[in-house]
Design a protein around this motif. Structure first.
Motif, mmCIF file in Angstrom:
data_model
loop_
_atom_site.group_PDB
_atom_site.id
_atom_site.type_symbol
_atom_site.label_atom_id
_atom_site.label_comp_id
_atom_site.label_asym_id
_atom_site.label_seq_id
_atom_site.Cartn_x
_atom_site.Cartn_y
_atom_site.Cartn_z
ATOM 1 N N ASP A 45 -9.234 -36.304 -20.678
ATOM 2 C CA ASP A 45 -9.315 -36.127 -19.225
ATOM 3 C C ASP A 45 -9.183 -34.663 -18.818
ATOM 4 O O ASP A 45 -9.858 -34.219 -17.892
ATOM 5 C CB ASP A 45 -8.228 -36.935 -18.509
ATOM 6 N N ILE A 46 -8.289 -33.924 -19.486
ATOM 7 C CA ILE A 46 -8.069 -32.525 -19.101
ATOM 8 C C ILE A 46 -8.938 -31.563 -19.899
ATOM 9 O O ILE A 46 -8.973 -30.374 -19.621
ATOM 10 C CB ILE A 46 -6.586 -32.114 -19.208
ATOM 11 N N GLY A 47 -9.601 -32.076 -20.920
ATOM 12 C CA GLY A 47 -10.495 -31.247 -21.714
ATOM 13 C C GLY A 47 -9.794 -30.279 -22.659
ATOM 14 O O GLY A 47 -10.328 -29.220 -22.971
ATOM 15 N N GLU A 48 -8.591 -30.654 -23.114
ATOM 16 C CA GLU A 48 -7.849 -29.788 -24.024
ATOM 17 C C GLU A 48 -7.070 -30.633 -25.021
ATOM 18 O O GLU A 48 -6.251 -31.473 -24.637
ATOM 19 C CB GLU A 48 -6.888 -28.894 -23.231
ATOM 20 N N HIS A 49 -7.296 -30.387 -26.309
ATOM 21 C CA HIS A 49 -6.600 -31.137 -27.353
ATOM 22 C C HIS A 49 -5.152 -30.677 -27.466
ATOM 23 O O HIS A 49 -4.870 -29.491 -27.536
ATOM 24 C CB HIS A 49 -7.305 -30.953 -28.709
ATOM 25 N N GLY A 102 -8.034 -35.715 -31.990
ATOM 26 C CA GLY A 102 -7.987 -36.899 -31.142
ATOM 27 C C GLY A 102 -6.552 -37.362 -30.939
ATOM 28 O O GLY A 102 -5.593 -36.679 -31.301
ATOM 29 N N GLY A 103 -6.414 -38.540 -30.362
ATOM 30 C CA GLY A 103 -5.082 -39.082 -30.106
ATOM 31 C C GLY A 103 -4.285 -39.275 -31.381
ATOM 32 O O GLY A 103 -3.079 -38.982 -31.420
ATOM 33 N N PHE A 104 -4.945 -39.719 -32.441
ATOM 34 C CA PHE A 104 -4.272 -39.890 -33.729
ATOM 35 C C PHE A 104 -3.760 -38.541 -34.233
ATOM 36 O O PHE A 104 -2.633 -38.443 -34.724
ATOM 37 C CB PHE A 104 -5.217 -40.527 -34.750
ATOM 38 N N GLY A 105 -4.559 -37.505 -34.077
ATOM 39 C CA GLY A 105 -4.156 -36.169 -34.508
ATOM 40 C C GLY A 105 -2.973 -35.633 -33.726
ATOM 41 O O GLY A 105 -2.101 -34.960 -34.285
ATOM 42 N N ILE A 106 -2.931 -35.928 -32.427
ATOM 43 C CA ILE A 106 -1.805 -35.497 -31.606
ATOM 44 C C ILE A 106 -0.521 -36.173 -32.077
ATOM 45 O O ILE A 106 0.540 -35.549 -32.139
ATOM 46 C CB ILE A 106 -2.061 -35.800 -30.106
ATOM 47 N N MET A 107 -0.637 -37.439 -32.446
ATOM 48 C CA MET A 107 0.537 -38.229 -32.802
ATOM 49 C C MET A 107 1.024 -38.045 -34.234
ATOM 50 O O MET A 107 2.231 -38.021 -34.484
ATOM 51 C CB MET A 107 0.237 -39.723 -32.579
ATOM 52 N N ILE A 108 0.112 -37.916 -35.194
ATOM 53 C CA ILE A 108 0.493 -38.060 -36.599
ATOM 54 C C ILE A 108 1.432 -36.963 -37.088
ATOM 55 O O ILE A 108 2.345 -37.240 -37.875
ATOM 56 C CB ILE A 108 -0.757 -38.207 -37.515
ATOM 57 N N ASP A 109 1.259 -35.735 -36.645
ATOM 58 C CA ASP A 109 2.160 -34.673 -37.132
ATOM 59 C C ASP A 109 3.586 -34.901 -36.637
ATOM 60 O O ASP A 109 4.549 -34.666 -37.370
ATOM 61 C CB ASP A 109 1.635 -33.281 -36.762
ATOM 62 N N ASP A 110 3.741 -35.402 -35.408
ATOM 63 C CA ASP A 110 5.085 -35.670 -34.893
ATOM 64 C C ASP A 110 5.703 -36.901 -35.551
ATOM 65 O O ASP A 110 6.916 -36.945 -35.767
ATOM 66 C CB ASP A 110 5.054 -35.831 -33.379
ATOM 67 N N MET A 111 4.877 -37.868 -35.894
ATOM 68 C CA MET A 111 5.402 -39.034 -36.603
ATOM 69 C C MET A 111 5.883 -38.624 -37.992
ATOM 70 O O MET A 111 6.913 -39.105 -38.461
ATOM 71 C CB MET A 111 4.350 -40.142 -36.678
ATOM 72 N N LEU A 112 5.162 -37.732 -38.636
ATOM 73 C CA LEU A 112 5.600 -37.248 -39.945
ATOM 74 C C LEU A 112 6.878 -36.412 -39.806
ATOM 75 O O LEU A 112 7.797 -36.523 -40.631
ATOM 76 C CB LEU A 112 4.487 -36.455 -40.622
ATOM 77 N N ALA A 113 6.976 -35.613 -38.758
ATOM 78 C CA ALA A 113 8.216 -34.868 -38.493
ATOM 79 C C ALA A 113 9.365 -35.853 -38.265
ATOM 80 O O ALA A 113 10.486 -35.634 -38.748
ATOM 81 C CB ALA A 113 8.044 -33.950 -37.286
ATOM 82 N N GLY A 114 9.087 -36.928 -37.555
ATOM 83 C CA GLY A 114 10.103 -37.963 -37.341
ATOM 84 C C GLY A 114 10.498 -38.647 -38.640
ATOM 85 O O GLY A 114 11.671 -38.934 -38.875
ATOM 86 N N PHE A 115 9.516 -38.884 -39.508
ATOM 87 C CA PHE A 115 9.795 -39.534 -40.790
ATOM 88 C C PHE A 115 10.661 -38.639 -41.679
ATOM 89 O O PHE A 115 11.630 -39.103 -42.282
ATOM 90 C CB PHE A 115 8.492 -39.907 -41.501
#
Length: 164
Positions: A77-81, A135-148
């Motif tokens: 929506d905002i045009g920025e990853h 994409g959305g997966f890319g935004i999420m996955i690094d933080d999930m790995l940091a959480g893990f």
């Protein structure tokens, strides 16, 4: 239209996707939005601590899948990853870090510090995922790995404490 300008990006907090992606608005903090997004997870982590391990894991997985959608949609929506104000990834990542960890101030603080360390420093392979996955997966996955990674350390400390 109720838009909020933050680092030249227009967010519409009336859109549920934007509201969640911005961590209930915490991502709009003028300084350290990721830190404020992580703090916004605390009420959810408290509720998570009341669940059984299985239901808490279902919550964490739901937060991840939901985050893939809302973060991806908001970025589109905002045009920025991965705009700095998009902080649902911090909410979900810190939730993972605190999965099955006692809801006690010292574990919350250590979990917060570990999660922010891994999220900011991005050691391998977190940095690789951050750069290569989009994409959305890319935004999420690094933080999930940091959480893990944070969870692994916290879990080891909880086990050590239980046996000492």
């Amino acid at each position: 239209m109720a838009t909020t300008e933050h680092k030249k990006a227009a967010f519409d907090l009336r859109k549920w996707t934007h509201f969640l992606a911005l961590g209930f608005g915490s991502g709009l903090a003028p300084k350290a939005p990721g830190t404020f997004g992580t703090l916004a997870a605390l009420p959810l982590i408290y509720l998570q601590s009341l669940l059984t391990a299985q239901f808490a894991l279902i919550w964490v997985l739901f937060a991840f899948v939901l985050g893939c959608y809302v973060c991806g949609q908001t970025a589109k929506d905002i045009g920025e990853h991965d705009h700095g104000a998009i902080v649902w990834d911090e909410v979900a990542g810190y939730s993972l870090a605190m999965w099955c960890i006692p809801f006690e101030w010292h574990f919350l603080l250590l979990g917060f510090l570990l999660f922010r360390f891994f999220d900011i420093v991005k050691p391998w392979p977190i940095r690789l995922l951050d750069k290569k996955v989009h994409g959305g997966f890319g935004i999420m996955i690094d933080d999930m790995l940091a959480g893990f990674f944070s969870w692994l350390i916290l879990f080891a400390l909880v086990q050590w404490q239980a046996f000492s």
